[in-house]
Design a protein around this motif. Structure first.
Motif, PDB file in Angstrom:
ATOM      1  N   TYR A  43       8.812  11.299   5.402  1.00  0.00           N
ATOM      2  CA  TYR A  43       8.490  11.472   6.822  1.00  0.00           C
ATOM      3  C   TYR A  43       9.520  12.347   7.518  1.00  0.00           C
ATOM      4  O   TYR A  43       9.228  12.936   8.564  1.00  0.00           O
ATOM      5  CB  TYR A  43       8.406  10.107   7.500  1.00  0.00           C
ATOM      6  CG  TYR A  43       7.238   9.268   7.016  1.00  0.00           C
ATOM      7  CD1 TYR A  43       5.962   9.449   7.555  1.00  0.00           C
ATOM      8  CD2 TYR A  43       7.409   8.304   6.035  1.00  0.00           C
ATOM      9  CE1 TYR A  43       4.888   8.689   7.110  1.00  0.00           C
ATOM     10  CE2 TYR A  43       6.336   7.532   5.590  1.00  0.00           C
ATOM     11  CZ  TYR A  43       5.082   7.731   6.134  1.00  0.00           C
ATOM     12  OH  TYR A  43       4.022   6.975   5.692  1.00  0.00           O
ATOM     13  N   ASP A  44      10.732  12.430   6.977  1.00  0.00           N
ATOM     14  CA  ASP A  44      11.746  13.303   7.567  1.00  0.00           C
ATOM     15  C   ASP A  44      11.337  14.771   7.451  1.00  0.00           C
ATOM     16  O   ASP A  44      11.506  15.558   8.380  1.00  0.00           O
ATOM     17  CB  ASP A  44      13.103  13.087   6.880  1.00  0.00           C
ATOM     18  CG  ASP A  44      13.700  11.727   7.190  1.00  0.00           C
ATOM     19  OD1 ASP A  44      13.497  11.237   8.312  1.00  0.00           O
ATOM     20  OD2 ASP A  44      14.351  11.147   6.306  1.00  0.00           O
ATOM     21  N   LYS A  45      10.794  15.131   6.293  1.00  0.00           N
ATOM     22  CA  LYS A  45      10.392  16.519   6.055  1.00  0.00           C
ATOM     23  C   LYS A  45       8.909  16.752   6.390  1.00  0.00           C
ATOM     24  O   LYS A  45       8.476  17.903   6.410  1.00  0.00           O
ATOM     25  CB  LYS A  45      10.646  16.892   4.593  1.00  0.00           C
ATOM     26  CG  LYS A  45      12.100  16.849   4.184  1.00  0.00           C
ATOM     27  CD  LYS A  45      12.260  17.195   2.704  1.00  0.00           C
ATOM     28  CE  LYS A  45      13.707  17.129   2.265  1.00  0.00           C
ATOM     29  NZ  LYS A  45      13.872  17.418   0.807  1.00  0.00           N
ATOM     30  N   GLY A  46       8.163  15.671   6.600  1.00  0.00           N
ATOM     31  CA  GLY A  46       6.731  15.808   6.887  1.00  0.00           C
ATOM     32  C   GLY A  46       5.947  16.281   5.679  1.00  0.00           C
ATOM     33  O   GLY A  46       5.058  17.131   5.803  1.00  0.00           O
ATOM     34  N   ILE A  47       6.253  15.721   4.506  1.00  0.00           N
ATOM     35  CA  ILE A  47       5.557  16.144   3.297  1.00  0.00           C
ATOM     36  C   ILE A  47       5.092  14.946   2.469  1.00  0.00           C
ATOM     37  O   ILE A  47       5.684  13.862   2.501  1.00  0.00           O
ATOM     38  CB  ILE A  47       6.432  17.043   2.391  1.00  0.00           C
ATOM     39  CG1 ILE A  47       7.668  16.281   1.896  1.00  0.00           C
ATOM     40  CG2 ILE A  47       6.817  18.326   3.108  1.00  0.00           C
ATOM     41  CD1 ILE A  47       8.426  17.006   0.792  1.00  0.00           C
ATOM     42  N   MET A  48       4.023  15.176   1.734  1.00  0.00           N
ATOM     43  CA  MET A  48       3.587  14.303   0.657  1.00  0.00           C
ATOM     44  C   MET A  48       3.647  15.164  -0.594  1.00  0.00           C
ATOM     45  O   MET A  48       3.182  16.312  -0.589  1.00  0.00           O
ATOM     46  CB  MET A  48       2.163  13.815   0.907  1.00  0.00           C
ATOM     47  CG  MET A  48       1.529  13.071  -0.244  1.00  0.00           C
ATOM     48  SD  MET A  48      -0.184  12.564   0.179  1.00  0.00           S
ATOM     49  CE  MET A  48      -0.690  11.839  -1.392  1.00  0.00           C
ATOM     50  N   ALA A  49       4.239  14.633  -1.667  1.00  0.00           N
ATOM     51  CA  ALA A  49       4.358  15.421  -2.891  1.00  0.00           C
ATOM     52  C   ALA A  49       3.890  14.593  -4.076  1.00  0.00           C
ATOM     53  O   ALA A  49       4.080  13.377  -4.121  1.00  0.00           O
ATOM     54  CB  ALA A  49       5.804  15.876  -3.103  1.00  0.00           C
ATOM     55  N   VAL A  50       3.259  15.277  -5.016  1.00  0.00           N
ATOM     56  CA  VAL A  50       2.777  14.630  -6.236  1.00  0.00           C
ATOM     57  C   VAL A  50       3.509  15.256  -7.414  1.00  0.00           C
ATOM     58  O   VAL A  50       3.501  16.472  -7.594  1.00  0.00           O
ATOM     59  CB  VAL A  50       1.248  14.802  -6.399  1.00  0.00           C
ATOM     60  CG1 VAL A  50       0.768  14.082  -7.658  1.00  0.00           C
ATOM     61  CG2 VAL A  50       0.515  14.282  -5.167  1.00  0.00           C
ATOM     62  N   HIS A  51       4.164  14.414  -8.227  1.00  0.00           N
ATOM     63  CA  HIS A  51       4.996  14.886  -9.336  1.00  0.00           C
ATOM     64  C   HIS A  51       4.461  14.331 -10.661  1.00  0.00           C
ATOM     65  O   HIS A  51       3.891  13.234 -10.704  1.00  0.00           O
ATOM     66  CB  HIS A  51       6.439  14.420  -9.174  1.00  0.00           C
ATOM     67  CG  HIS A  51       7.051  14.715  -7.846  1.00  0.00           C
ATOM     68  ND1 HIS A  51       7.603  15.922  -7.524  1.00  0.00           N
ATOM     69  CD2 HIS A  51       7.202  13.927  -6.749  1.00  0.00           C
ATOM     70  CE1 HIS A  51       8.089  15.877  -6.287  1.00  0.00           C
ATOM     71  NE2 HIS A  51       7.854  14.679  -5.798  1.00  0.00           N
ATOM     72  N   SER A  52       4.708  15.062 -11.722  1.00  0.00           N
ATOM     73  CA  SER A  52       4.399  14.542 -13.061  1.00  0.00           C
ATOM     74  C   SER A  52       5.547  13.693 -13.589  1.00  0.00           C
ATOM     75  O   SER A  52       5.361  12.882 -14.508  1.00  0.00           O
ATOM     76  CB  SER A  52       4.114  15.687 -14.037  1.00  0.00           C
ATOM     77  OG  SER A  52       5.208  16.579 -14.103  1.00  0.00           O
ATOM     78  N   GLN A  53       6.746  13.867 -13.011  1.00  0.00           N
ATOM     79  CA  GLN A  53       7.910  13.082 -13.416  1.00  0.00           C
ATOM     80  C   GLN A  53       8.685  12.661 -12.175  1.00  0.00           C
ATOM     81  O   GLN A  53       8.712  13.381 -11.173  1.00  0.00           O
ATOM     82  CB  GLN A  53       8.827  13.896 -14.330  1.00  0.00           C
ATOM     83  CG  GLN A  53       8.193  14.343 -15.636  1.00  0.00           C
ATOM     84  CD  GLN A  53       9.123  15.242 -16.449  1.00  0.00           C
ATOM     85  OE1 GLN A  53      10.174  15.637 -15.979  1.00  0.00           O
ATOM     86  NE2 GLN A  53       8.723  15.543 -17.669  1.00  0.00           N
ATOM     87  N   LEU A  54       9.321  11.502 -12.257  1.00  0.00           N
ATOM     88  CA  LEU A  54      10.171  11.055 -11.161  1.00  0.00           C
ATOM     89  C   LEU A  54      11.399  11.955 -11.088  1.00  0.00           C
ATOM     90  O   LEU A  54      12.113  12.117 -12.086  1.00  0.00           O
ATOM     91  CB  LEU A  54      10.605   9.607 -11.399  1.00  0.00           C
ATOM     92  CG  LEU A  54      11.470   8.973 -10.307  1.00  0.00           C
ATOM     93  CD1 LEU A  54      10.645   8.736  -9.050  1.00  0.00           C
ATOM     94  CD2 LEU A  54      12.083   7.661 -10.800  1.00  0.00           C
ATOM     95  N   PRO A  55      11.649  12.582  -9.936  1.00  0.00           N
ATOM     96  CA  PRO A  55      12.842  13.433  -9.817  1.00  0.00           C
ATOM     97  C   PRO A  55      14.102  12.656 -10.183  1.00  0.00           C
ATOM     98  O   PRO A  55      14.280  11.503  -9.790  1.00  0.00           O
ATOM     99  CB  PRO A  55      12.832  13.819  -8.331  1.00  0.00           C
ATOM    100  CG  PRO A  55      11.381  13.761  -7.943  1.00  0.00           C
ATOM    101  CD  PRO A  55      10.822  12.609  -8.714  1.00  0.00           C
ATOM    102  N   LYS A  56      14.989  13.287 -10.950  1.00  0.00           N
ATOM    103  CA  LYS A  56      16.174  12.608 -11.477  1.00  0.00           C
ATOM    104  C   LYS A  56      17.078  12.084 -10.367  1.00  0.00           C
ATOM    105  O   LYS A  56      17.731  11.045 -10.516  1.00  0.00           O
ATOM    106  CB  LYS A  56      16.947  13.562 -12.386  1.00  0.00           C
ATOM    107  CG  LYS A  56      16.211  13.937 -13.667  1.00  0.00           C
ATOM    108  CD  LYS A  56      17.034  14.879 -14.524  1.00  0.00           C
ATOM    109  CE  LYS A  56      16.284  15.232 -15.811  1.00  0.00           C
ATOM    110  NZ  LYS A  56      17.051  16.182 -16.662  1.00  0.00           N
ATOM    111  N   GLU A  57      17.107  12.800  -9.232  1.00  0.00           N
ATOM    112  CA  GLU A  57      18.022  12.401  -8.166  1.00  0.00           C
ATOM    113  C   GLU A  57      17.635  11.065  -7.523  1.00  0.00           C
ATOM    114  O   GLU A  57      18.467  10.410  -6.887  1.00  0.00           O
ATOM    115  CB  GLU A  57      18.091  13.485  -7.084  1.00  0.00           C
ATOM    116  CG  GLU A  57      16.770  13.804  -6.412  1.00  0.00           C
ATOM    117  CD  GLU A  57      16.016  14.945  -7.080  1.00  0.00           C
ATOM    118  OE1 GLU A  57      15.180  15.550  -6.395  1.00  0.00           O
ATOM    119  OE2 GLU A  57      16.290  15.209  -8.274  1.00  0.00           O
TER     120      GLU A  57
END
Length: 384
Positions: free
Chosen positions: A217-231
């Motif tokens: 909600y901070d960036k106003g985005i929804m994102a769909v990933h094939s892998q969980l980002p490492k961070e």
């Protein structure tokens, strides 16, 4: 030729013997229940000898296996089923009619090894009524504003939208929904009288089964990933909550406090519910939680997704905890009568609370990661 015929007879005999060895559950009535032991989900089922093979599909497994119990009016049986496995049995009705029945567990989905890996980012908006929404395209023709409703599954469109806006031909099993740069298929379409403010319908979490979904909600985005980002795993500010599936929706554990009383239970994670938290008052009273000592703020009649009326009292809740984070002085909606969903009572976490966290849904490992965002200090609607 004689040897060949003998082999055929042996083969057929093996099939017949295998069929005879199927477990048999006796019944005098065709009405029976199917219980998923791990989540308590109970389904009413009718044994029908006229159906060649009647298939019951379980909720998504969040463990390697689960136990299913079958109960008729005179008999019962238990089956342990693994992911992607089928268990067949016979319901013997009145001692003469055989009803072939199958318990099916869908194969697990996991896109972590997709090549190339995908990271699809979509603009996410949220309005004053706590409805979050994205732009989508149905069947390459109809542009729709839809709510991402984690408390539902498949695709639901309002009757008005179906009647007056949809120009594409809707065919069972062959529809496609474009969200961002990805196209999603294999979903059902259902009608409803209502949807979130400013939207024409909603899509559920299961479109992303086996994927990772991010709400920022901070960036106003929804994102769909094939892998969980490492961070995400490295970021200690995220709280990690296990997911439990029930009737094709999912729950996380939460605790509420009032005075010296603490109650911990599984809550439906429902971004489609626009308020804070809906509590089952009668169930809490049975568990000794002091619902009657909560200060009443107001009484309203709410509308359910199908237009049904639900009487709700808004009362002051001292605190609610999600993982390591605690929210205080919450105007909670308390049901004066239990609202049964698939014969079960439940509490619901709504988007007036959930929007205060940036979230990663890991539908590969059945985990939710969340951490506070810029909306955490925002006043609740009932306090504004």
């Amino acid at each position: 030729m004689k040897n060949f015929n003998l082999l055929i007879c042996i083969f057929l005999g093996c099939i017949i013997n295998a069929q005879k060895k199927l477990p048999v559950v006796k019944a005098n009535s065709n009405q029976m229940t199917i219980l998923e032991v791990d989540n308590g989900f109970t389904t009413d089922w009718n044994a029908d000898p006229n159906i060649k093979l009647d298939v019951y599909t379980t909720s998504k497994l969040d463990t390697e296996k689960k136990t299913i119990k079958i109960k008729t009016d005179i008999d019962s049986a238990s089956f342990t089923i693994k992911k992607g496995e089928n268990k067949d049995f016979i319901v013997l009705l009145k001692g003469k009619d055989s009803c072939a029945t199958r318990i099916a567990s869908l194969p697990p989905k996991n896109f972590s090894k997709a090549r190339p890996p995908f990271h699809d980012t979509i603009k996410l908006s949220i309005n004053e009524q706590n409805t979050m929404f994205v732009k989508t395209i149905l069947n390459k023709t109809d542009t729709l504003t839809l709510n991402f409703d984690t408390g539902s599954s498949d695709l639901t469109l309002t009757r008005e939208t179906l009647k007056n806006k949809i120009k594409s031909s809707l065919k069972s099993g062959s529809n496609a929904l474009e969200i961002g740069n990805k196209i999603y298929k294999e979903f059902s379409i259902y009608p409803a009288d209502l949807s979130g403010h400013g939207t024409e319908g909603r899509f559920g979490w299961d479109l992303f089964d086996g994927m990772i979904v991010e709400l920022d909600y901070d960036k106003g985005i929804m994102a769909v990933h094939s892998q969980l980002p490492k961070e995400v795993k490295k970021d200690k500010s995220y709280s990690k909550l296990a997911i439990k599936y029930f009737n094709n929706v999912f729950f996380v554990e939460s605790s509420i406090r009032q005075g010296k009383s603490i109650n911990t239970d599984w809550y439906l994670f429902d971004t489609g519910y626009q308020r804070t938290v809906m509590l089952d008052g009668p169930m809490l009273k049975e568990q000794g939680f002091p619902v009657d000592s909560m200060k009443e703020i107001k009484r309203v009649i709410m509308k359910g997704a199908q237009g049904n009326e639900v009487p709700v009292i808004t009362s002051g809740l001292e605190s609610l905890s999600l993982g390591k984070y605690t929210l205080k002085n919450i105007p909670a909606q308390v049901l004066s009568q239990s609202r049964l969903v698939s014969r079960s009572r439940m509490h619901i976490l709504g988007n007036e609370i959930l929007k205060r966290f940036n979230v990663f849904f890991d539908f590969q490992n059945n985990v939710v990661y969340l951490k506070p965002n810029k909306l955490m200090a925002e006043k609740y609607i009932e306090q504004s």
